[in-house]
Scaffold this active site. Structure first.
Site, mmCIF file in Angstrom:
data_model
loop_
_atom_site.group_PDB
_atom_site.id
_atom_site.type_symbol
_atom_site.label_atom_id
_atom_site.label_comp_id
_atom_site.label_asym_id
_atom_site.label_seq_id
_atom_site.Cartn_x
_atom_site.Cartn_y
_atom_site.Cartn_z
ATOM 1 N N SER A 1 0.802 -1.108 0.086
ATOM 2 C CA SER A 1 -0.132 -0.126 -0.017
ATOM 3 C C SER A 1 0.848 1.367 -0.191
ATOM 4 C CB SER A 1 -0.865 0.100 1.380
ATOM 5 O OG SER A 1 -0.357 -0.303 2.363
ATOM 6 N N LYS A 2 2.284 1.205 0.139
ATOM 7 C CA LYS A 2 3.021 2.379 0.087
ATOM 8 C C LYS A 2 2.618 3.555 0.789
ATOM 9 C CE LYS A 2 4.846 0.805 -4.564
ATOM 10 N NZ LYS A 2 4.237 -0.177 -4.850
ATOM 11 N N ARG A 3 2.331 3.040 2.041
ATOM 12 C CA ARG A 3 1.989 4.314 2.845
ATOM 13 C C ARG A 3 3.136 5.125 3.125
ATOM 14 N NH1 ARG A 3 -3.155 4.273 1.495
ATOM 15 N NH2 ARG A 3 -4.401 2.579 2.490
#
Length: 274
Positions: A93-95
């Site tokens: 999710s590449k937060r």
């Protein structure tokens, strides 16, 4: 067993392959068009077909959110964990947020979706990474040198005589890895950079996108990224596996592609380390 330990277990059993669960509904076999839970049913078939060849699965969050299919993402992760409890799941999710918001994103990944690891964008520094790393048994996979065409615009900029990606790698190895749960995203399209990153981050697993559809070099990846033969890499394949066939044999075709990638990686090792 934390995420990195689980991955090491699979390395010892001979696989560094990750299957990315990135559903494109328009590429599913026709039989799924009438199913209300099509994404989950498709994923379930892929997971069952490929599980014996992989070290992990990696669903990409946007592919579910865009289809309002977050419940099917939860179902997918729950299915993988209940049926293949030894195979960790990365929520891609590449937060990349700070403070209490980063803590909430960590809870989203680890408590709500029950993922074993999450991808994190470190652009805002340590404040972004550490709230995730506090979950000591979970993996935190930090973007370092990505596989996309414009990655170099920022990541290869020189700071104090070294490219930014080296600063990220060094921080990850020396500062953020207190609990032994940090990994790095290092694209297969950047073989030269990968070798440099490995020299400053000798202990960290690399999640490697860019093989297959993006044209990354598998041999260069294995040679430059491994910590020792058969170790150090989580080599992701998504589209090449999921859509190997759009016929009724889609799951068998996915299994064949996954096995081929695993065998190709192992053959490179056998050739260089007979």
């Amino acid at each position: 067993m934390n995420f990195n330990d689980a991955i090491r277990h699979h390395w010892q059993s001979g696989t560094q392959v990750c299957v990315g669960l990135d559903p494109f509904l328009d590429r599913f076999p026709p039989a799924f068009s009438s199913q209300t839970n099509a994404i989950f049913e498709f994923n379930k078939a892929i997971i069952d077909a490929t599980a014996k060849y992989v070290c992990c699965f990696k669903p990409q969050f946007a592919h579910y959110a865009a289809e309002a299919a977050e419940s099917q993402l939860k179902q997918t992760i729950a299915y993988a964990k209940s049926n293949y409890p030894n195979i960790p799941v990365i929520l891609d999710s590449k937060r990349g947020d700070i403070g209490s918001t980063a803590s909430m994103y960590a809870r989203e990944a680890f408590e709500h979706y029950l993922a074993d690891a999450v991808t994190v964008n470190p652009y805002m520094g340590s404040d972004t990474v550490l709230p995730f790393a506090k979950f000591q048994d979970k993996g935190v996979i930090v973007l370092c040198r990505t596989s996309n065409p414009s990655a170099a615009e920022f990541q290869n900029q020189t700071i104090e005589g070294e490219p930014l990606y080296i600063h990220v790698a060094r921080k990850a190895q020396q500062l953020w890895n207190e609990h032994g749960n940090i990994s790095l995203v290092v694209g297969a399209t950047a073989a030269e950079e990968m070798a440099k990153i490995r020299s400053v981050a000798p202990d960290l697993p690399f999640l490697v996108p860019g093989i297959g559809a993006q044209g990354g070099d598998l041999t260069a990846t294995v040679e430059n990224g491994q910590t020792s033969p058969g170790s150090g890499l989580i080599i992701n394949s998504s589209r090449q596996v999921l859509y190997a066939s759009q016929g009724e044999d889609f799951a068998q075709a996915a299994a064949k592609e996954t096995k081929k990638l695993r065998d190709d990686i192992n053959a490179i090792n056998d050739h260089h380390h007979p």
